[in-house]
Design an enzyme around this catalytic site. Structure first.
Site, PDB file in Angstrom:
ATOM      1  N   ASN A  41       0.768  -1.166  -0.054  1.00 59.84           N
ATOM      2  CA  ASN A  41      -0.084  -0.083   0.007  1.00 59.84           C
ATOM      3  C   ASN A  41       0.901   1.402   0.075  1.00 59.84           C
ATOM      4  O   ASN A  41       1.431   1.788   1.098  1.00 59.84           O
ATOM      5  CB  ASN A  41      -0.934   0.015   1.110  1.00 59.84           C
ATOM      6  CG  ASN A  41      -1.625   1.135   1.567  1.00 59.84           C
ATOM      7  OD1 ASN A  41      -1.788   1.997   0.492  1.00 59.84           O
ATOM      8  ND2 ASN A  41      -2.530   1.177   2.743  1.00 59.84           N
ATOM      9  N   LYS A  49       0.139   4.348  -0.285  1.00 55.06           N
ATOM     10  CA  LYS A  49      -0.375   5.186   0.169  1.00 55.06           C
ATOM     11  C   LYS A  49      -0.198   6.767  -0.741  1.00 55.06           C
ATOM     12  O   LYS A  49      -0.193   6.485  -1.864  1.00 55.06           O
ATOM     13  CB  LYS A  49      -0.221   5.456   1.719  1.00 55.06           C
ATOM     14  CG  LYS A  49      -0.403   4.289   2.490  1.00 55.06           C
ATOM     15  CD  LYS A  49       0.066   4.422   3.946  1.00 55.06           C
ATOM     16  CE  LYS A  49      -0.158   3.078   4.824  1.00 55.06           C
ATOM     17  NZ  LYS A  49       0.056   3.416   6.309  1.00 55.06           N
ATOM     18  N   HIS A  62      -9.413   1.015   5.011  1.00 54.07           N
ATOM     19  CA  HIS A  62      -8.138   1.257   5.968  1.00 54.07           C
ATOM     20  C   HIS A  62      -8.437   2.368   7.084  1.00 54.07           C
ATOM     21  O   HIS A  62      -9.133   3.121   6.819  1.00 54.07           O
ATOM     22  CB  HIS A  62      -7.231   2.065   4.844  1.00 54.07           C
ATOM     23  CG  HIS A  62      -5.869   1.874   5.339  1.00 54.07           C
ATOM     24  ND1 HIS A  62      -5.421   2.793   6.254  1.00 54.07           N
ATOM     25  CD2 HIS A  62      -4.523   0.995   5.320  1.00 54.07           C
ATOM     26  CE1 HIS A  62      -4.068   2.527   6.768  1.00 54.07           C
ATOM     27  NE2 HIS A  62      -3.705   1.440   5.925  1.00 54.07           N
ATOM     28  N   GLU A 114      -6.843   4.747   8.056  1.00 54.58           N
ATOM     29  CA  GLU A 114      -6.528   5.897   7.731  1.00 54.58           C
ATOM     30  C   GLU A 114      -7.820   6.516   6.936  1.00 54.58           C
ATOM     31  O   GLU A 114      -8.053   7.786   7.170  1.00 54.58           O
ATOM     32  CB  GLU A 114      -5.232   6.192   6.792  1.00 54.58           C
ATOM     33  CG  GLU A 114      -4.009   5.969   7.475  1.00 54.58           C
ATOM     34  CD  GLU A 114      -2.707   5.325   6.745  1.00 54.58           C
ATOM     35  OE1 GLU A 114      -2.868   5.500   5.593  1.00 54.58           O
ATOM     36  OE2 GLU A 114      -1.974   4.905   7.515  1.00 54.58           O
ATOM     37  N   GLU A 142      -5.313  -4.910  10.848  1.00 51.72           N
ATOM     38  CA  GLU A 142      -4.259  -3.703  11.083  1.00 51.72           C
ATOM     39  C   GLU A 142      -4.471  -3.028  12.323  1.00 51.72           C
ATOM     40  O   GLU A 142      -5.281  -2.301  12.272  1.00 51.72           O
ATOM     41  CB  GLU A 142      -4.135  -2.834   9.760  1.00 51.72           C
ATOM     42  CG  GLU A 142      -3.789  -3.524   8.652  1.00 51.72           C
ATOM     43  CD  GLU A 142      -3.404  -2.446   7.483  1.00 51.72           C
ATOM     44  OE1 GLU A 142      -2.317  -2.614   7.180  1.00 51.72           O
ATOM     45  OE2 GLU A 142      -3.959  -1.548   7.034  1.00 51.72           O
ATOM     46  N   GLY A 169       2.606   2.374  10.554  1.00 49.78           N
ATOM     47  CA  GLY A 169       3.633   3.253  10.489  1.00 49.78           C
ATOM     48  C   GLY A 169       4.449   3.861  11.867  1.00 49.78           C
ATOM     49  O   GLY A 169       5.110   4.954  11.828  1.00 49.78           O
ATOM     50  N   SER A 206       3.446  -2.140  10.296  1.00 46.94           N
ATOM     51  CA  SER A 206       5.193  -2.101  10.447  1.00 46.94           C
ATOM     52  C   SER A 206       5.655  -3.384  10.063  1.00 46.94           C
ATOM     53  O   SER A 206       6.619  -4.049  10.994  1.00 46.94           O
ATOM     54  CB  SER A 206       5.635  -1.756  11.953  1.00 46.94           C
ATOM     55  OG  SER A 206       5.253  -0.377  12.244  1.00 46.94           O
ATOM     56  N   GLY A 259       2.966  -1.018   4.451  1.00 41.93           N
ATOM     57  CA  GLY A 259       2.868   0.559   3.887  1.00 41.93           C
ATOM     58  C   GLY A 259       4.350   0.712   3.661  1.00 41.93           C
ATOM     59  O   GLY A 259       4.835   0.510   2.405  1.00 41.93           O
TER      60      GLY A 259
HETATM   61  P1  PGA Z   1       3.004   0.347   7.821  1.00 36.23           P
HETATM   62  O1  PGA Z   1       1.488   0.545   6.971  1.00 36.23           O
HETATM   63  O2  PGA Z   1       3.473  -0.929   6.943  1.00 36.23           O
HETATM   64  O3  PGA Z   1       3.763   1.542   7.089  1.00 36.23           O
HETATM   65  O4  PGA Z   1       2.878   0.107   9.183  1.00 36.23           O
HETATM   66  C1  PGA Z   1       0.466  -0.766   6.967  1.00 36.23           C
HETATM   67  C2  PGA Z   1      -0.761  -0.329   6.393  1.00 36.23           C
HETATM   68  O5  PGA Z   1      -1.163   1.017   6.609  1.00 36.23           O
HETATM   69  O6  PGA Z   1      -1.362  -1.097   5.350  1.00 36.23           O
END
Ligand code: PGA
Length: 242
Positions: free
Chosen positions: A6, A8, A92, A94, A162, A168, A202, A223
């Site tokens: 992803n 983003k 997601h 976010e 998640e 992140g 992460s 991500g």
């Molecule tokens: P991240 O994001 O690997 O940067 O933690 C994962 C995601 O939001 O899909």
């Protein structure tokens, strides 16, 4: 296994095409897992062209519930399919947080993905406060119940667990917590044996093998580490090399 990247809101044409090209050439070797890239909407078409003929699939990061209409700035699942997407991420955290999307909207988006012939990747996960309050299982159960369409099955839907506090942040859930939650999610799914459940939050080359080896972990939604071809391919290697 499915390893999904992803991106983003990252990458413009030059760096996005370089990344997609590097992933496509690296993934074509002898990987034994499905590999998916979800670029920003602006790059779906050039990335789809760049990875055409490789083992890499392309998906959208979101879609609107409707097939067309007066929805400024939104993108229909049919438009994603038209560009060659096979998947759409919906719900997601976010988008749930930044755009106020609740379970009913997420379910409508997953239904839109199905209508367009896409596999919906439905994201769920608790916040840190919810986990600290002992409510992680309850929150995720509510999200699964509210966000999955009645017609969801292993052929059209993937669940991504998640935990919001792990996205992140560099923090990952412990293997024991991931195994517990994935078992919990598995018990809630309609098509108990087959639907893929991805872990996200992460995931990096250094922790991927341990996470992907857990029961009921059928891949990863990545991500930050999907923005470097070497790291993303190392995670795919951890999934496909087993
Ligand atoms: P991240 O994001 O690997 O940067 O933690 C994962 C995601 O939001 O899909």
């Amino acid at each position: 296994m499915l390893i999904a990247g992803n991106w983003k809101m990252n990458m413009t044409r030059a760096d996005g095409l370089a990344l997609a090209g590097a992933v496509a050439s690296g993934a074509s070797a002898d990987l034994d897992c499905d590999v998916l890239i979800c670029p920003p909407a602006t790059l779906i078409w050039p990335v789809a062209e760049a990875v055409a003929g490789s083992a890499v699939a392309v998906g959208g990061q979101d879609c609107h519930p409707a097939a067309h209409g007066a929805h400024t700035g939104d993108i229909a699942a049919e438009m994603l399919a038209d560009l060659g997407c096979g998947y759409a991420i919906v719900g997601h955290s976010e988008r749930r947080a930044d755009h106020g999307e609740g379970d009913a909207v997420v379910r409508a988006k997953a239904e839109a993905a199905h209508r367009a012939g896409l596999t919906a990747i439905v994201c769920v996960g608790e916040t840190g406060a919810e986990r600290d309050a002992g409510k992680a299982n309850e929150v995720v159960a509510r999200q699964i119940k509210g966000s999955l369409p009645a017609a969801a099955d292993a052929t059209n839907t993937v669940v991504a667990y998640e935990p919001v506090w792990a996205i992140g942040t560099g923090k990952t859930a412990t293997p024991a917590d991931v195994a517990d939650m994935h078992g919990h999610i598995r018990s809630l799914l309609p098509d108990q044996d087959a639907m893929r459940i991805l872990y996200g939050g992460s995931v990096k080359p250094g922790n991927a093998a341990e996470l992907l080896a857990l029961d009921d972990v059928d891949g990863a939604l990545v991500g930050g580490a999907s923005l470097k071809a070497e790291d993303f391919l190392a995670i795919a290697g951890a999934a496909g090399g087993a």
